[in-house]
Scaffold this active site. Structure first.
Site, short mmCIF file in Angstrom:
data_model
loop_
_atom_site.label_atom_id
_atom_site.label_comp_id
_atom_site.label_asym_id
_atom_site.label_seq_id
_atom_site.Cartn_x
_atom_site.Cartn_y
_atom_site.Cartn_z
N TYR A 12 12.38 29.19 -27.39
CA TYR A 12 12.39 27.91 -26.58
C TYR A 12 13.09 27.58 -25.20
O TYR A 12 13.33 26.64 -24.72
CB TYR A 12 12.47 26.48 -27.15
CG TYR A 12 13.80 26.85 -28.48
CD1 TYR A 12 14.94 26.51 -28.00
CD2 TYR A 12 14.19 26.84 -29.63
CE1 TYR A 12 16.54 26.01 -28.70
CE2 TYR A 12 15.46 27.32 -30.27
CZ TYR A 12 16.85 26.82 -29.45
OH TYR A 12 17.54 26.51 -30.24
N LYS B 218 23.65 33.58 -42.48
CA LYS B 218 22.54 33.53 -43.27
C LYS B 218 22.73 33.51 -44.64
O LYS B 218 21.95 33.69 -45.37
CB LYS B 218 21.26 33.11 -42.52
CG LYS B 218 21.20 32.17 -41.44
CD LYS B 218 19.58 32.01 -40.41
CE LYS B 218 19.60 30.40 -39.57
NZ LYS B 218 18.27 30.92 -38.96
N LEU C 235 8.83 31.72 -31.07
CA LEU C 235 10.13 31.54 -31.61
C LEU C 235 10.95 30.61 -30.24
O LEU C 235 11.31 29.70 -31.28
CB LEU C 235 10.30 32.26 -32.31
CG LEU C 235 9.85 32.29 -33.85
CD1 LEU C 235 8.20 31.75 -33.83
CD2 LEU C 235 10.69 32.98 -35.24
N ALA D 11 10.53 41.61 -36.04
CA ALA D 11 10.72 41.92 -37.42
C ALA D 11 12.75 42.04 -38.25
O ALA D 11 13.39 42.37 -39.48
CB ALA D 11 10.66 44.05 -38.47
N GLY D 12 13.05 40.78 -37.77
CA GLY D 12 14.80 40.43 -37.62
C GLY D 12 14.21 39.38 -38.91
O GLY D 12 13.60 38.92 -40.00
N GLY D 13 15.31 38.23 -38.61
CA GLY D 13 15.57 37.16 -39.85
C GLY D 13 14.59 36.51 -39.40
O GLY D 13 14.04 35.75 -40.78
N ALA D 14 14.51 36.25 -38.67
CA ALA D 14 12.60 34.55 -38.61
C ALA D 14 12.24 35.43 -37.97
O ALA D 14 10.98 34.98 -39.36
CB ALA D 14 12.98 34.84 -36.53
N THR E 178 23.79 28.21 -39.35
CA THR E 178 22.79 30.02 -38.33
C THR E 178 23.86 31.60 -38.42
O THR E 178 25.18 31.20 -39.20
CB THR E 178 23.27 29.46 -36.90
OG1 THR E 178 22.40 30.11 -36.60
CG2 THR E 178 24.71 29.00 -36.18
N GLY F 238 8.94 27.14 -28.95
CA GLY F 238 9.93 27.02 -30.03
C GLY F 238 10.13 25.63 -30.94
O GLY F 238 11.49 26.14 -31.53
#
Ligand code: NAP
Length: 290
Positions: free
Chosen positions: A229, A71, A227, A132-135, A67, A250
Site C-alpha cells: 500500500y 508472527k 498487498l 511465497a513469503g508469510g503474506a 508484526t 493493499g
C-alpha cells in the site's frame, strides 16, 4: 479522550514498529466508538519476545498485534491458538484470555473483507499468486478455503513455492495450489486471471520495480490486487491497468486486519460505515486522493 484509571491498553509488538499505521487505525476506532482504549507501538528486541508477552499479560493489556519478524515465533508463548492461525502457522493478533493470550490471524480474513469491499470475487476464480513469503502463505490458505478454481503460485525461489503449495494442499485436502518458478510465467495457460501480488517487490522506496516486468504477462490479468500500500499505485498496478485490467492496493487489507483485531479485543462488530470512515483517515494520512 481522557486517559484515566479505567483506560485499556492494546499495542503492537514487532521490530521495527516505527513506521506502523496501526495506532492510527485503533486510536481512531476508539475515538469514533467512544471507547476508553489506547493503542501504542512496542519495539521488541530479538530474544525478548516471550518475556515481552509475559510482561504484557502481567500489565493487564487487553490485546496485541504482532508484526514481522515475530508472527510465528510468538506462538510458543501463547495459552491457545485459533484453528485458522494454527493452520497458517502465524498469528498477528493476541487476545487476552484467562491464563494467557490466544493467538489469531486476521491478515487472511482481512484480505477477504477488503476484496469483498472492493467488489472482487474470489470464489471460482483462476488465481495467480506472486510470492511465497508469510503474506503469500495466508493468501494461499484463503484461496484454498474459498473454493477458487485453481492457484498458480509463482515465486523466485521454487523450493519455497513448492513448500507452501504442499502444505496448503495437504491441509486443504485437495490439489488447488500449483507451484511454479517466477521465471516460468510464460508457461501459464492462456486465460484471464485474478492476480494477487504478495512479494515485497515495488515496496517504497523501490517504486520503479515490478516482480514481472514483461507487459505480455499483464494481458492475462483481469484484476490485480497488490498487498503493498506504499506507494498507493505500484508499478504492478500500473502494468495491470495499462493492459486494461482493474488494479487495487493493499490499504484496505491493512484496514480490515486491524478492524477484525479490534472486534476480537472488544467483542463487537464494527459497522462498514465506521470502517470506511477510518479508511478515509488512513488515506488522508497517506495522502491518497482517489
Ligand atoms: P516476506 O515473507 O519477506 O516474503 C517476501 C516475498 O517477496 C518472497 O516470496 C520473496 O521471494 C519475494 N521477493 C523479495 N524480493 C524479490 C525479488 N527481488 N524478486 C522476486 N521476488 C522477490 O514478506 P511478507 O511478509 O510475505 O510481505 C510481502 C509483501 O506484502 C510486503 O510488501 C508487505 O508490505 C505486504 N503486506 C501487506 C499487508 C497488508 O495489510 N496490506 C500485510 C502483510 C504483508 P523469495 O522467496 O524467492 O525470497
Amino acid at each position: 479522550m481522557e486517559i484515566n484509571g479505567y483506560t485499556r491498553t492494546c499495542g503492537l509488538m514487532g521490530n521495527p514498529v516505527e513506521h506502523t499505521m496501526s495506532p492510527l487505525i485503533h486510536n481512531t476506532l476508539a475515538k469514533k466508538l467512544s471507547h476508553n482504549l489506547v493503542y501504542v507501538p512496542f519495539h521488541v528486541e530479538q530474544g525478548e519476545v516471550i518475556s515481552a508477552l509475559k510482561g504484557a499479560y502481567g500489565l493487564n493489556l487487553l490485546g496485541l498485534n504482532v508484526t514481522v519478524p515475530y508472527k510465528s515465533q510468538v506462538m510458543e508463548g501463547l495459552a491457545e491458538t485459533d484453528e485458522l492461525a494454527e493452520k497458517i502457522g502465524a498469528v498477528n493478533t493476541l487476545v487476552r484470555t484467562e491464563g494467557g493470550f490466544k493467538g489469531y490471524n486476521t491478515d487472511m480474513p482481512g484480505l477477504y473483507r477488503a476484496m469483498c469491499s472492493e467488489g472482487i470475487q474470489l470464489e471460482g476464480q483462476d488465481v495467480i499468486l506472486l510470492g511465497a513469503g508469510g503474506a503469500a502463505r495466508a493468501v494461499a490458505f484463503l484461496c484454498a478455503s474459498k473454493n477458487v478454481s485453481g492457484v498458480y503460485l509463482l515465486n523466485r525461489s521454487l523450493d519455497k513455492a513448492r513448500e507452501v503449495a504442499r502444505e496448503v494442499n495437504e491441509k486443504a485436502g485437495k490439489e488447488c495450489i500449483c507451484p511454479m518458478a517466477l521465471s516460468d510465467y510464460e508457461a501459464l495457460p492462456d486465460k484471464k486471471f485474478l492476480a494477487i501480488q504478495a512479494t515485497s517487490v515495488g515496496l517504497y522506496p523501490d517504486t520503479d520495480k515490478a516482480v514481472i516486468e514483461d507487459e505480455a504477462f499483464y494481458r492475462k490479468i483481469h484484476t490485480g490486487y497488490d498487498l503493498i500500500y506504499k506507494p498507493a499505485e505500484t508499478k504492478f498496478m500500473r502494468l495491470v491497468k495499462k493492459q486494461g485490467g482493474r488494479a487495487f492496493h493493499g490499504l484496505k487489507m491493512l484496514l480490515y486486519q486491524g478492524i477484525i483485531a479490534y472486534e476480537l479485543w472488544n467483542e463487537l462488530k464494527v459497522s462498514e460505515e465506521t470502517a470506511l470512515e477510518v479508511y478515509e483517515v488512513l488515506k488522508e494520512k497517506m495522502e491518497i486522493t482517489e
